[in-house]
Design an enzyme around this catalytic site. Structure first.
Site, PDB file in Angstrom:
ATOM      1  N   LYS A 200      -0.677   0.094  -9.991  1.00  0.00           N
ATOM      2  CA  LYS A 200      -0.245  -0.137  -8.606  1.00  0.00           C
ATOM      3  C   LYS A 200      -1.238  -1.018  -7.860  1.00  0.00           C
ATOM      4  O   LYS A 200      -2.438  -0.941  -8.090  1.00  0.00           O
ATOM      5  CB  LYS A 200      -0.117   1.196  -7.854  1.00  0.00           C
ATOM      6  CG  LYS A 200       1.040   2.044  -8.329  1.00  0.00           C
ATOM      7  CD  LYS A 200       1.039   3.409  -7.682  1.00  0.00           C
ATOM      8  CE  LYS A 200       1.921   3.460  -6.444  1.00  0.00           C
ATOM      9  NZ  LYS A 200       2.106   4.854  -5.966  1.00  0.00           N
TER      10      LYS A 200
ATOM     11  N   ASN B  39       2.628   5.968   5.695  1.00  0.00           N
ATOM     12  CA  ASN B  39       3.070   4.859   6.539  1.00  0.00           C
ATOM     13  C   ASN B  39       2.720   5.187   7.982  1.00  0.00           C
ATOM     14  O   ASN B  39       3.093   6.242   8.501  1.00  0.00           O
ATOM     15  CB  ASN B  39       4.571   4.627   6.404  1.00  0.00           C
ATOM     16  CG  ASN B  39       4.912   4.029   5.059  1.00  0.00           C
ATOM     17  OD1 ASN B  39       4.172   3.190   4.552  1.00  0.00           O
ATOM     18  ND2 ASN B  39       5.983   4.465   4.463  1.00  0.00           N
TER      19      ASN B  39
ATOM     20  N   ARG C  40       3.645   4.132  10.956  1.00  0.00           N
ATOM     21  CA  ARG C  40       4.600   3.485  11.873  1.00  0.00           C
ATOM     22  C   ARG C  40       5.877   4.294  11.895  1.00  0.00           C
ATOM     23  O   ARG C  40       6.040   5.223  11.116  1.00  0.00           O
ATOM     24  CB  ARG C  40       4.919   2.075  11.362  1.00  0.00           C
ATOM     25  CG  ARG C  40       5.399   2.137   9.940  1.00  0.00           C
ATOM     26  CD  ARG C  40       5.969   0.856   9.434  1.00  0.00           C
ATOM     27  NE  ARG C  40       6.048   0.823   7.986  1.00  0.00           N
ATOM     28  CZ  ARG C  40       7.005   1.353   7.261  1.00  0.00           C
ATOM     29  NH1 ARG C  40       8.016   1.969   7.835  1.00  0.00           N
ATOM     30  NH2 ARG C  40       6.995   1.289   5.940  1.00  0.00           N
TER      31      ARG C  40
END
Ligand code: ADP
Length: 452
Positions: free
Chosen positions: A158, A289, A291
């Site tokens: 990743k 995340n 947001r």
């Protein structure tokens, strides 16, 4: 409270933020590229400013133009929506330097969580369970093979700066590792300008379950339950629902409290989502995340809490809407992301919407910025709108979703509506029996019903 908010975004999320501002009695400023002059968010805002030509880098990502728009209109805060500048710590700092409020977390937390390696280390330190993997990035001097063998194959390479599923490669066996490392790194370098990668145990049939949290920035934080986003195509969410069909109240409370506690310790400000893979009763953190997320309406429908309003309130120094014990999960909600794409090839299908009929009735919500005659421009994402349905039970929700999908008309462009009409009738979906690879297998097997 803020007097005037500039919404640094477009499409349905710009409209969503605008609605929250109107309810709070806050004046709104829309910004738009030349391609979006006729957009709904521009029409409904109190004021609007053109910030550049169609490409996002020249308009929605154009920081000097956004600052000038704030200056001209006298806005005192900026809501970034999702995507674009929403997870850009530097943007938050620049706004602060100009005495403007960024409606989002503290810049240091955006930066911390934006680096997936640092995010994982932080999660671990805060007591959040993580996916087994390399403890940091894989450097030139590291023996990647030894690390991978220790984790156990299959492993996932990743990108530290990853997002949207890019820079991610599976190595099924030892023979695949070198190629996976170099392709993931090259892809990440091209997409994010940073080629650093790390290794993780590749989970074969997990579910994607995420916890919604809200913090006041002063050590107060609550969680608002989970969303199950396991139905994905190319690591992109297609269908989201809450509560997860496979989680019971005790498991929900336990992981939720672990997340809320971590956020209290960080003194996290605003809305955020802590994403996990879930397999065999265990949660494994993958990222956070910082947001508002596309799928936030699912949580709103089952908690009755307006996340965007609360996000604005805490950004202005306000309190959390309630205590943890006052959060009650009520019924079930499902969101379908209806895209202007071919439902089989998923090729984008921009163009003019000739006919548009959104479904209605009890428990049916549409978050969309399109209208009949609207031309979907080719420059941005292909979301036509989100259909969100609520029911007292998952069964009622599915029944209502079936009806709403059959009622919805979007003509002139191709959409993914036929895909959803098939999914909502699939036995595995009806049983809630699916995992993150289920949709890809279903599509590959050609089971998708695309007739209507
Ligand atoms: P991005 O930021 O690119 O969206 P995430 O870390 O959120 O990346 O992962 C996106 C998706 O990729 C997950 O929802 C899941 O489907 C898959 N994924 C991520 N990590 C793993 C893993 N360790 N094993 C299996 N699948 C994974």
């Amino acid at each position: 409270m803020f007097d005037k908010i500039l919404i640094a975004n477009r499409g349905e999320i710009a409209l969503r933020v605008l609605r929250a501002c109107k309810e709070l009695g806050i004046a709104t400023v829309a910004v738009h590229s030349t391609a979006d002059a006729n957009a709904m968010h521009v029409r409904l805002a109190d004021e609007s400013v053109c910030i550049g030509p169609p490409p996002a880098k020249d308009s929605y990502l154009n920081v000097p133009a956004l600052l000038a728009a704030c200056e001209i209109t006298g806005a005192d805060a900026v809501h970034p929506g999702y995507g674009f500048l929403s997870e850009n710590a530097r943007f938050a700092e620049i706004l602060a330097d100009h005495n403007l409020h960024f409606i989002g977390p503290k810049a240091e937390h955006i930066r911390l969580m934006g680096d997936k390696i640092e995010a994982k280390k932080t999660a671990k330190r805060l007591g959040i369970p993580v996916v087994p993997g390399s403890d940091g990035g894989i450097g030139p001097g590291d023996d990647a093979m030894a690390i991978a063998k220790k984790i156990g194959f299959p492993v996932l390479v990743k990108a530290a700066a990853g997002g949207g599923g890019r820079g991610m490669k599976v190595a099924q066996t030892e023979a695949d590792l070198q190629l996976a490392l170099s392709t993931a790194s090259n892809e990440a370098k091209a997409a994010f300008g940073d080629g650093s990668v790390y290794l993780e145990k590749y989970l074969t049939k997990p579910r994607h379950i995420e916890i919604q949290i809200l913090g006041d920035g002063r050590g107060g934080a609550i969680h608002l339950g989970e969303r199950d986003c396991s139905l994905q195509r190319r690591h992109q969410k297609v269908w989201e629902e809450g509560p997860s069909p496979i989680l019971n109240a005790a498991a929900r409370a336990k992981i939720g409290e672990t997340c809320a506690k971590a956020m209290r310790e960080m003194q996290y400000l605003g809305v955020g989502t802590i994403e996990f893979l879930y397999e065999d009763g265990e949660f494994y953190f993958i990222e956070m995340n910082t947001r508002i997320q596309v799928e936030h309406p699912v949580t709103e429908m089952i908690t009755g809490i307006d996340l965007v309003i609360e996000q604005i309130r805490v950004a202005a120094g306000g309190d959390l809407p309630c205590a943890q014990e006052d959060i009650v999960i009520n019924g079930h909600a499902i969101e379908c992301r209806v895209n202007a794409e071919n439902p089989v090839s998923f090729r984008p299908s921009p163009g003019k919407i000739l006919q548009y009929h959104p479904p209605g009735g009890l428990g049916v919500r549409i978050d969309s910025a399109v209208y009949q005659g609207y031309v979907i421009p080719p420059y941005y994402d292909s979301l036509v709108g989100k259909l969100i349905v609520h029911g007292k039970t998952r069964g009622e929700c599915l029944m209502r979703l079936r009806r709403a999908l059959d009622e919805m008309v979007v003509d002139g462009v191709e959409t993914t509506l036929p895909l959803f009409r098939g999914l909502v009738r699939e036995p595995s979906i009806i049983d809630g029996d699916y995992h993150i690879h289920w949709l890809e297998h279903y599509l590959a097997a050609g089971d998708a019903k695309t007739s209507s």
